[in-house]
Design a protein around this motif. Structure first.
Motif, PDB file in Angstrom:
ATOM      1  N   ALA A   6      -7.343   0.803  -4.323  1.00  0.00           N
ATOM      2  CA  ALA A   6      -6.974  -0.123  -3.251  1.00  0.00           C
ATOM      3  C   ALA A   6      -5.898   0.468  -2.348  1.00  0.00           C
ATOM      4  CB  ALA A   6      -6.507  -1.448  -3.854  1.00  0.00           C
ATOM      5  N   THR A  63      -4.858  -0.512   1.643  1.00  0.00           N
ATOM      6  CA  THR A  63      -4.429  -1.900   1.828  1.00  0.00           C
ATOM      7  C   THR A  63      -3.579  -2.326   0.632  1.00  0.00           C
ATOM      8  OG1 THR A  63      -6.252  -2.975   0.635  1.00  0.00           O
ATOM      9  CG2 THR A  63      -6.670  -2.301   2.918  1.00  0.00           C
ATOM     10  N   SER A  64      -2.984  -3.483   0.781  1.00  0.00           N
ATOM     11  CA  SER A  64      -2.277  -4.057  -0.360  1.00  0.00           C
ATOM     12  C   SER A  64      -3.272  -4.466  -1.429  1.00  0.00           C
ATOM     13  CB  SER A  64      -1.440  -5.267   0.074  1.00  0.00           C
ATOM     14  OG  SER A  64      -2.290  -6.263   0.619  1.00  0.00           O
ATOM     15  N   ALA A  65      -2.783  -4.567  -2.657  1.00  0.00           N
ATOM     16  CA  ALA A  65      -3.632  -4.932  -3.792  1.00  0.00           C
ATOM     17  C   ALA A  65      -3.103  -6.200  -4.427  1.00  0.00           C
ATOM     18  CB  ALA A  65      -3.689  -3.802  -4.810  1.00  0.00           C
ATOM     19  N   TYR A  77      -9.792  -4.427   2.673  1.00  0.00           N
ATOM     20  CA  TYR A  77     -10.231  -3.421   3.618  1.00  0.00           C
ATOM     21  C   TYR A  77     -10.997  -4.098   4.745  1.00  0.00           C
ATOM     22  CZ  TYR A  77     -11.951   1.053   5.285  1.00  0.00           C
ATOM     23  OH  TYR A  77     -12.215   2.159   6.046  1.00  0.00           O
ATOM     24  N   PRO A 133       0.826  -1.228   0.000  1.00  0.00           N
ATOM     25  CA  PRO A 133       0.000   0.000   0.000  1.00  0.00           C
ATOM     26  C   PRO A 133       0.853   1.269   0.000  1.00  0.00           C
ATOM     27  CG  PRO A 133       0.026  -0.955   2.197  1.00  0.00           C
ATOM     28  CD  PRO A 133       0.734  -1.933   1.310  1.00  0.00           C
ATOM     29  N   ASP A 164      -8.699  -5.939  -2.855  1.00  0.00           N
ATOM     30  CA  ASP A 164      -8.087  -5.326  -1.681  1.00  0.00           C
ATOM     31  C   ASP A 164      -8.593  -6.055  -0.440  1.00  0.00           C
ATOM     32  OD1 ASP A 164     -10.542  -4.228  -0.665  1.00  0.00           O
ATOM     33  OD2 ASP A 164     -10.373  -2.594  -2.116  1.00  0.00           O
TER      34      ASP A 164
END
Length: 915
Positions: free
Chosen positions: A93, A99-101, A120, A54, A118
């Motif tokens: 994302a 957050t990481s994608a 979340y 992220p 993502d």
């Protein structure tokens, strides 16, 4: 980022199982939900996955991942849409959700499906009946679903309490079977220009870099038959745009799996043909690697050039309404990691952006007074590369490179842009590159037609220049640092080589070999013997050995450059002008306009020589000890220029080379004086003695720069009586030479005055002691030779501290022929005596200096015993053969060169002749 790639899998249902509510929103019309109509039975033929942290940079990395994946799958037609959608969804994302994608690319027969998820942690699951809020088109953020609805064939959203996944499917365009990529149909006037007969040279290079295959088009393009080049290294023909310490060299490029770019090939005519090349590394069925090179003329590069991947980032924005990477908007991703590649990409993008016919980029020198051409497209790059133009070319705004300028028609203001003179370009727009208010370069785009550009195009180009100026300056500083490190390494190596020799001719050769081809295509060294002498052409070198004779002949016919002591390189136009005139005269003679046709045999050589020196030629003074001792001349082939960093490096080299050359001169003069003095201390000729064979071998140790202390002499005293001596003065140099000269001349004088051996040596001892602090002790074997009528010879010998003479009898026995007595130059009162020895027919008397007996190999020493053993084997040999065998045995006793002078005096009384 973590990635994975799999092939040949069946599609997996992306929806989790269980009791979770997974409402799906699909597009239809203006966004009303409808059932997902994906073909669930389509076969997934390849899969690529990656995870992105992220952080803001992940958006650009995700774009590169999707672009490279689809390019690798051969889906170039849908790359741009896929990159745009991926960029928006990954931005949502990593920026909005924080957050990481996770990005998953799936390839099938129908097209490509890309999923972006993502994680979340607090998301409300919408009801299945809830319509998707597509957002307002006026908002800068949240446009991902709008873009999916506009660009994707199918799309949808999967929800879970900790997971949101947006997917879209892009259908492949209709195209004929077997087509991998395709472009639109274009009118004829928009197609790339090429010759009526396009020739594609196919050259194969083996693992050693040698040419192994050469097709007919290669022969037509470059003038070499296959048998002329097969087996030769490609580096012998390639004119590679490479600077020491920077960029990729041709050797490295041939090892890459793929490479594409421009360089030159030296044709049989001597000219460099600019080419565009595509290299592919392959292996045969036996596993042997080689490189296949496809080459076309540079202006026909469209035949081979891979289309530049259009950057889709110009339409992408972040949630805050700012461009996501202004640099990538113009350059594209990934950006080249070297300066030359970055500059070349810049001019190509600038040309395409303004629909020009050519573009060029110049970088400013450190003092901002000149601009140096570093990249161009659509122009004769070999002629323009590294050419320099002033920053302030004229009065007014348009005469300065510090301000944007638009010229609607260069024919109205000829000379306004010197770089474009003779290129056919009529309209041009130029803008400066600036970093923190400092001019770092200039970017220009030109067209063949007039009035093509206005202030609007200037603003667009200036905007692009502002985006890339900092990156270009950073890359330039990086290249400069690498160049300086490479230059330092080059100068250290050059200094070591120059310090390793004191031979003048070898120093001249080293000077030329260090500059060619690293700094220049050819080099000439002029030397000046003294202030009253004219410069003399001492050495000529060209990277093509076949051009050296023609180049030397040309330079010999023109006046040398003036020996100006001012430091720095200065332009010397005489070689280029002389070569041009010589080529013109030869061409006229070949047409029968000036001389009989019989003189045209040298036309090829003359034209090749003209091409070899037709570029920029510079002269650097060789200054040592405040005196100009010569000039170093460096040259380029037709229309090529030196870059400023190379000239600065050449100036540093010239200073070191000048000192080395002057040291070699001083050493040569000292050596000549020493050798002359050494010769004066030895007898010029040996007298002929009836009934006695005499042979002398003398070897001075070292390189001849020191006068040795060993000497010998053989001279007539009176009729039938001859004096001989062999001695060794302690030490070397002038002091030893003084004692040597004193001893040799005093021996002759005293012996001819009628003094006997002991008296001669006693008086010599007194003379040596009279020298005081300059005196040196001396070992000496002195004797008188009296040939007898019966064929024998009587000797009267005095051995003052010298190695004893050895007598070899006919039966092979060896014995000392004298007794040791005190050496000279130590004690004042000497009581010496002489001993009488008779040499019978066949006997040999051997006299040597201590350099023979003290020959060492580690802890071993030849010594008196070793010398006796060798002499025992010399029975029946002539005096010359005896001396030669002794010297050969001494030399072979140790592997190292002798460290001391050696003198051998052999005298033999011939015996009866044997049948």
């Amino acid at each position: 980022m973590t990635t994975g790639l799999h092939s040949g899998e069946q599609p997996q249902d992306p929806r989790p199982t269980g009791n979770q509510a997974l409402p799906r929103q699909e597009r239809v019309g203006l966004g009303a939900p409808h059932a997902d109509n994906r073909t669930r039975s389509s076969v997934i033929t390849a899969r690529a996955a990656a995870s992105f942290d992220p952080v803001g940079r992940s958006v650009a990395t995700a774009r590169s991942f999707v672009r490279d994946t689809l390019q690798g799958w051969g889906f170039a037609d849908i790359v741009d849409d896929a990159v745009v959608l991926t960029s928006e969804l990954v931005t949502n994302a990593v920026v909005h959700a924080g957050t990481s994608a996770d990005v998953l690319c799936l390839r099938s027969d129908e097209g490509v499906r890309i999923e972006v998820a993502d994680r979340y942690p607090e998301r409300e699951i919408p009801l299945q009946v809830t319509a998707v809020n597509m957002g307002s088109p006026d908002r800068e953020g949240g446009r991902g679903l709008q873009l999916c609805a506009a660009l994707a064939g199918r799309w949808g959203v999967d929800y879970s309490p900790t997971h949101k996944q947006v997917w879209f499917h892009l259908d492949l365009p209709e195209r004929p079977v077997g087509t991998r990529t395709a472009g639109p149909a274009l009118p004829a006037d928009l197609l790339p220009l090429a010759d009526a007969r396009v020739r594609v040279a196919v050259v194969q290079i083996d693992r050693t870099g040698a040419i192994s295959a050469w097709n007919e088009d290669a022969e037509d393009l470059f003038g070499y038959a296959g048998e002329q080049v097969i087996g030769k290294p490609l580096t012998d023909l390639a004119a590679w745009p490479h600077t020491p310490g920077t960029s990729t060299g041709i050797v490295e490029a041939l090892q890459l799996s793929r490479w594409e770019g421009s360089y030159g090939i030296r044709s049989a005519s001597g000219r460099v043909t600019p080419v565009y090349a595509s290299h592919l590394r392959v292996r045969d069925t036996g596993g042997e690697p080689s490189t296949v090179c496809l080459l076309v003329r540079d202006h026909e590069r469209a035949v081979l050039q891979t289309p530049l991947r259009a950057s889709a980032t110009d339409t992408t924005t972040s949630s805050e309404g700012q461009a996501t990477d202004p640099f990538e908007v113009f350059i594209g991703s990934p950006a080249p990691d070297d300066l030359d590649g970055l500059l070349q990409r810049t001019v190509e993008r600038a040309r395409d952006m303004l629909d020009g016919d050519s573009a060029f980029l110049l970088l400013a020198t450190d003092d901002e007074t000149e601009l140096e051409v570093r990249a161009s497209t659509g122009l004769p790059s070999a002629r323009q590369r590294f050419a320099r133009v002033p920053v302030e070319a004229g009065p007014g705004r348009y005469g300065s490179a510090r301000m944007p300028a638009v010229h609607e028609d260069l024919t109205v203001v000829p000379g306004a842009v010197p770089l474009l003179a003779g290129t056919g370009m009529r309209s041009v727009v130029t803008v400066p590159l600036k970093v923190e208010g400092r001019l770092t370069g200039s970017l220009g785009v030109a067209a063949e037609g007039p009035a093509r550009y206005s202030n609007e195009e200037a603003l667009r180009l200036q905007f692009a220049a502002d985006r890339i100026a900092l990156a270009v300056e950073s890359a330039r500083l990086g290249e400069l640092e690498r160049l300086r490190r490479g230059s330092l390494s080059f100068l250290v190596e050059a200094s070591d080589l120059l310090a390793g020799t004191l031979d003048r001719d070898q120093t001249l050769a080293l000077m030329a070999q260090m500059t060619v081809p690293t700094l220049a295509t050819w080099c000439a060294v002029y030397t000046i013997a003294d202030q009253a002498s004219d410069p003399y052409l001492s050495y000529v070198l060209h990277e093509d050995e076949e051009r050296i004779d023609g180049l030397k002949a040309l330079l010999s016919k023109i006046a040398p450059p003036d020996p100006v002591p001012t430091p720095g390189a200065r332009i010397w136009a005489a070689p280029g002008e002389a070569a041009h005139q010589a080529a013109l005269r030869t061409s006229m003679r070949s047409l029968g306009l000036g001389a009989p046709a019989s003189v045209t045999s040298g036309i090829g050589t003359t034209l090749a020589t003209a091409a070899a020196v037709g570029g920029e030629t510079v002269v650097l003074p060789l200054v040592a000890r405040n005196r100009v001792i010569g000039m170093l001349t460096l040259g380029k082939p037709s229309d090529e220029h030196f870059r400023q960093e190379i000239l600065e490096l050449a100036e540093d080299l010239s200073r070191r080379a000048a000192l080395a050359l002057d040291n070699a001169r001083l050493y040569s003069e000292r050596t000549a004086i020493s050798q002359s003095l050494q010769r004066s201390l030895l007898p010029p000729d040996l007298p002929h003695i009836d009934g006695v064979e005499v042979e002398v071998i003398y070897r001075a140790a070292g390189e001849g720069n020191e006068v040795g202390g060993d000497f010998y002499d053989l001279f007539p005293i009176r009729d039938g009586v001859y004096g001989f001596a062999i001695g060794d003065v302690c030490g070397t140099g002038p002091e030893a030479a003084a004692v040597t000269g004193l001893a040799r001349h005093a021996l002759r004088l005293l012996a001819r005055e009628g003094f006997g051996g002991p008296a001669v040596l006693e008086r010599l001892n007194s003379a040596i002691l009279d020298e005081g602090a300059r005196s040196r002790f001396l070992t000496l074997l002195y004797g008188e030779l009296w040939p007898q009528e019966d064929g024998s010879a009587m000797l009267k010998v005095v051995c003052a501290g010298h190695p004893l003479p050895l007598r070899l009898r006919q039966d092979g026995t060896v014995e000392a022929a004298a007794e040791p007595q005190p050496l000279l130059g130590v004690m004042e009162d000497l009581e010496l005596y002489e001993q009488t020895v008779t040499l019978d027919p066949g006997d040999v008397l051997l006299c040597v200096t201590d350099g023979v007996t003290e020959r060492r190999e580690g802890t071993r020493m030849l010594g008196d015993d070793g010398l006796t053993d060798v002499l025992t084997t010399c029975t029946g040999l002539t005096a010359g053969a005896v001396a030669a065998r002794i010297m050969r045995a001494v030399e072979r006793f140790a592997s190292d060169a002798p460290s001391d002078d050696m003198a051998i005096l052999a005298m033999r009384v011939p015996g009866l002749q044997r049948d």
